[in-house]
Write a protein that holds these residues in place. Structure first.
Motif, PDB file in Angstrom:
ATOM      1  N   VAL A  14       9.193 123.347  51.894  1.00 42.49           N
ATOM      2  CA  VAL A  14      10.356 122.786  51.198  1.00 42.49           C
ATOM      3  C   VAL A  14      10.172 123.135  49.723  1.00 42.49           C
ATOM      4  O   VAL A  14       9.164 122.775  49.112  1.00 42.49           O
ATOM      5  N   ILE A  15      11.161 123.860  49.172  1.00 45.67           N
ATOM      6  CA  ILE A  15      11.024 124.380  47.807  1.00 45.67           C
ATOM      7  C   ILE A  15      12.027 123.693  46.878  1.00 45.67           C
ATOM      8  O   ILE A  15      13.207 123.551  47.228  1.00 45.67           O
ATOM      9  N   ASP A  16      11.563 123.261  45.734  1.00 46.34           N
ATOM     10  CA  ASP A  16      12.442 122.692  44.709  1.00 46.34           C
ATOM     11  C   ASP A  16      13.177 123.859  44.034  1.00 46.34           C
ATOM     12  O   ASP A  16      12.560 124.669  43.338  1.00 46.34           O
ATOM     13  N   SER A  54      14.953 124.040  41.529  1.00 41.89           N
ATOM     14  CA  SER A  54      15.047 124.039  40.070  1.00 41.89           C
ATOM     15  C   SER A  54      13.834 124.704  39.423  1.00 41.89           C
ATOM     16  O   SER A  54      13.872 125.062  38.252  1.00 41.89           O
ATOM     17  N   ASN A  55      12.731 124.846  40.201  1.00 42.15           N
ATOM     18  CA  ASN A  55      11.554 125.483  39.583  1.00 42.15           C
ATOM     19  C   ASN A  55      10.747 126.340  40.556  1.00 42.15           C
ATOM     20  O   ASN A  55       9.719 126.905  40.184  1.00 42.15           O
ATOM     21  N   GLY A  56      11.186 126.447  41.799  1.00 43.09           N
ATOM     22  CA  GLY A  56      10.511 127.301  42.774  1.00 43.09           C
ATOM     23  C   GLY A  56       9.228 126.720  43.339  1.00 43.09           C
ATOM     24  O   GLY A  56       8.518 127.389  44.099  1.00 43.09           O
ATOM     25  N   GLU A  57       8.900 125.472  43.012  1.00 45.22           N
ATOM     26  CA  GLU A  57       7.642 124.894  43.500  1.00 45.22           C
ATOM     27  C   GLU A  57       7.776 124.345  44.922  1.00 45.22           C
ATOM     28  O   GLU A  57       8.819 123.792  45.276  1.00 45.22           O
ATOM     29  N   ILE A  58       6.693 124.492  45.670  1.00 49.36           N
ATOM     30  CA  ILE A  58       6.688 123.922  47.022  1.00 49.36           C
ATOM     31  C   ILE A  58       6.425 122.424  46.891  1.00 49.36           C
ATOM     32  O   ILE A  58       5.438 122.011  46.287  1.00 49.36           O
ATOM     33  N   VAL A  59       7.339 121.606  47.454  1.00 46.32           N
ATOM     34  CA  VAL A  59       7.190 120.155  47.296  1.00 46.32           C
ATOM     35  C   VAL A  59       6.769 119.475  48.604  1.00 46.32           C
ATOM     36  O   VAL A  59       6.366 118.316  48.599  1.00 46.32           O
ATOM     37  N   ALA A  60       6.872 120.190  49.699  1.00 49.89           N
ATOM     38  CA  ALA A  60       6.427 119.631  50.984  1.00 49.89           C
ATOM     39  C   ALA A  60       6.258 120.776  51.961  1.00 49.89           C
ATOM     40  O   ALA A  60       6.828 121.866  51.779  1.00 49.89           O
ATOM     41  N   ALA A  68      20.884 126.360  45.852  1.00 46.91           N
ATOM     42  CA  ALA A  68      19.887 125.918  46.829  1.00 46.91           C
ATOM     43  C   ALA A  68      19.029 127.085  47.320  1.00 46.91           C
ATOM     44  O   ALA A  68      17.845 126.927  47.584  1.00 46.91           O
ATOM     45  N   ARG A  69      19.647 128.250  47.453  1.00 46.13           N
ATOM     46  CA  ARG A  69      18.924 129.385  48.045  1.00 46.13           C
ATOM     47  C   ARG A  69      18.709 130.479  47.006  1.00 46.13           C
ATOM     48  O   ARG A  69      19.654 130.920  46.359  1.00 46.13           O
ATOM     49  N   ARG A  70      17.495 130.917  46.882  1.00 42.73           N
ATOM     50  CA  ARG A  70      17.136 131.965  45.919  1.00 42.73           C
ATOM     51  C   ARG A  70      17.975 133.230  46.136  1.00 42.73           C
ATOM     52  O   ARG A  70      18.431 133.865  45.191  1.00 42.73           O
TER      53      ARG A  70
END
Ligand code: NAD
Length: 460
Positions: A7-9, A11-17, A309-311
């Motif tokens: 699960v990627i945020d 707003s910053n590309g970080e994996i959050v889960a 939502a999607r890169r």
């Protein structure tokens, strides 16, 4: 080894889960459990199912802040819009709760004089249904299926989008906490492969919300099964601004219809046609509104435009702008991706556009819009109709007759006079052509989860 879903945020590309995904065997087991549980759920008095869904509605609203934060975290939806979606979902559930009983009520349609022949229609649940869903309004599109399906006695295998899997899982958890048995609503977690594996199971109905490309693949995959298939797909929805419209007010309303949810709504305004007499003043007011949109961190209360939502969609928008520019369009504001790791794209307005350009033909699903001048109503009708899609169309004018004459000619499931980007629980939501088939919402969207049984009864 079990596969996982990051699960990627946005707003910053970080994996959050990181979530475990369901493989084919696990999905088959879930389908078997749901199939076994469905008759017991359907046999309950409707009131008991209603009580569960009422508790679910209350929980959604009381947990709204936490749920909204999760939605914003994984989808990038500005937090104020995430809260608004959850509140409005409560209203939709209210509609379903009010109308489930009449949708299930048996209808006596004939009795002969001597009372010896009777005919009646009963409405039975489909059985086990698959709900394969999109991420852009996960509460709306999720509950449009979950709530009426459960009220009418179906079991549901629910595959939320891989971009809204935390939200989808939260919805299922709240449903089970509200009393819907574990095996009656079961989440299936994963991306497209999990969706395809789910649809290989023996389900009695398929309810899909997503893109035309996936919808077409699903229609093909289940065609031989002779089960109801509903497909709520994309759009390229037009608006026509007439020469008698109050341009400044209309420009602000249409800008909201185009850019709300960062342009990622199935019924977002995707094309604007303006009568040539008011084109200049409309464009000026429109661009002024768009320049005023606050873009940034979706967790902030006053952010209006968040990340996509999607890169991958950032590149789609870039390509649409480049294609339009190469064919003669002018960019009045925006036109480029934002800096940094987030999926940002500047709110973009293009003029001197025409139908050779992808931006006027293909779903953009982002904060970008083309505005085209037209000579008269006849040209507006022709341009609005020049599309493969058929979800909504709108006209802005104080003249109702003029609007209705135009809107009657639109081959779309919904039409708007002096409004846009609007969905009502009381009205059927349906697409035509590449926007799909079937109906959610309204009384028809409850009946969609039932099938009629015709009773022919002759007394001995
Ligand atoms: P998508 O088609 O990429 O994915 C939708 C769902 O289908 C996801 O859960 C995905 O995992 C699943 N999926 C992908 N491939 C599959 C396959 N082969 N078999 C089974 N399932 C598969 O769409 P999206 O990006 O999630 O959503 C955006 C699209 O949805 C836009 O086109 C938008 O207009 C449309 N949409 C329509 C409505 C409507 O009411 N008409 C509402 C919301 C969104």
């Amino acid at each position: 080894m079990p596969s996982t879903l990051d699960v990627i945020d946005p707003s910053n590309g970080e994996i959050v889960a990181r979530l475990g995904t369901d493989h084919r065997d696990a999905i088959a087991q879930k389908a078997a459990r749901a199939r076994a549980a469905q008759p017991g759920w359907a046999a309950l008095p409707l009131e008991q199912r209603e009580e569960c869904l009422r508790r679910f509605q209350k929980a959604l609203l009381s947990e709204r802040e936490q749920l909204a934060r999760t939605l914003t975290l994984e989808v990038g939806k500005p937090i104020a819009q995430a809260r608004a979606e959850i509140t409005a979902t409560g209203d939709r559930i209210e509609f379903f709760l009010h109308h489930a009983a009449e949708a299930l009520e048996e209808e006596f349609v004939y009795r002969d004089a001597g009372q010896r022949l009777e005919e009646r229609i009963a409405w039975e649940p489909l059985g086990l249904v698959a709900n394969v869903s999109a991420w852009n309004y996960p509460y709306f599109v999720g509950t449009n299926v979950l709530v009426p399906a459960l009220l009418t006695g179906n079991a549901v295998l629910y595959k939320p989008s891989e971009h809204a899997a935390l939200t989808g899982s939260a919805m299922v958890q709240l449903l089970t906490e509200a009393g819907v048995p574990n095996d009656v609503v079961i989440p299936v977690i994963g991306a497209g492969q999990a969706g395809a594996d789910l649809l290989e199971q023996e389900v009695d109905g398929v309810f899909f919300t997503g893109s035309y490309a996936t919808g077409r693949a699903i229609a093909r995959a289940v065609a031989e099964r002779m089960i109801p298939v509903q497909l709520e797909l994309g759009g390229k929805d037009p608006i026509y601004v007439c020469d008698d419209a109050a341009v400044a007010t209309v420009a602000a309303a249409v800008a909201d219809g185009a850019f709300y949810n960062t342009g990622q709504s199935c019924c977002a305004v995707e094309r604007i046609y303006v009568h040539h007499r008011v084109f200049g003043s409309f464009v000026e007011a429109f661009v002024e509104t768009v320049r005023g949109f606050r873009i940034g961190d979706p967790m902030k209360d006053d952010t209006y435009i968040g990340p996509l939502a999607r890169r991958a969609q950032v590149a789609v928008l870039e390509a649409q702008v480049a294609d339009a520019r190469a064919k003669g369009a002018r960019v009045l504001c925006g036109g480029a991706r934002g800096e940094g790791p987030g999926n940002y794209f500047e709110p973009t307005v293009l003029i001197d556009v025409d139908h050779r350009m992808a931006v006027m033909r293909e779903e953009s699903f982002g904060p970008i819009i083309g505005v085209q001048a037209v000579a008269d109503d006849a040209e507006a009708v022709a341009r609005m109709s020049d599309t493969e899609y058929g979800l909504t169309a709108g006209v802005y004018t104080p003249d109702r007759e003029r609007a209705e004459a135009i809107l009657r000619r639109m081959n779309t499931g919904s039409v708007y006079w002096n409004c846009c980007d609007r969905v009502s629980p009381r009205l059927p939501w349906s697409g035509r052509a590449h926007s799909g088939i079937g109906v959610t919402l309204s009384r028809l969207g409850i009946r969609a989860f039932t099938r009629p049984k015709a009773w022919h009864l002759r007394g001995a």
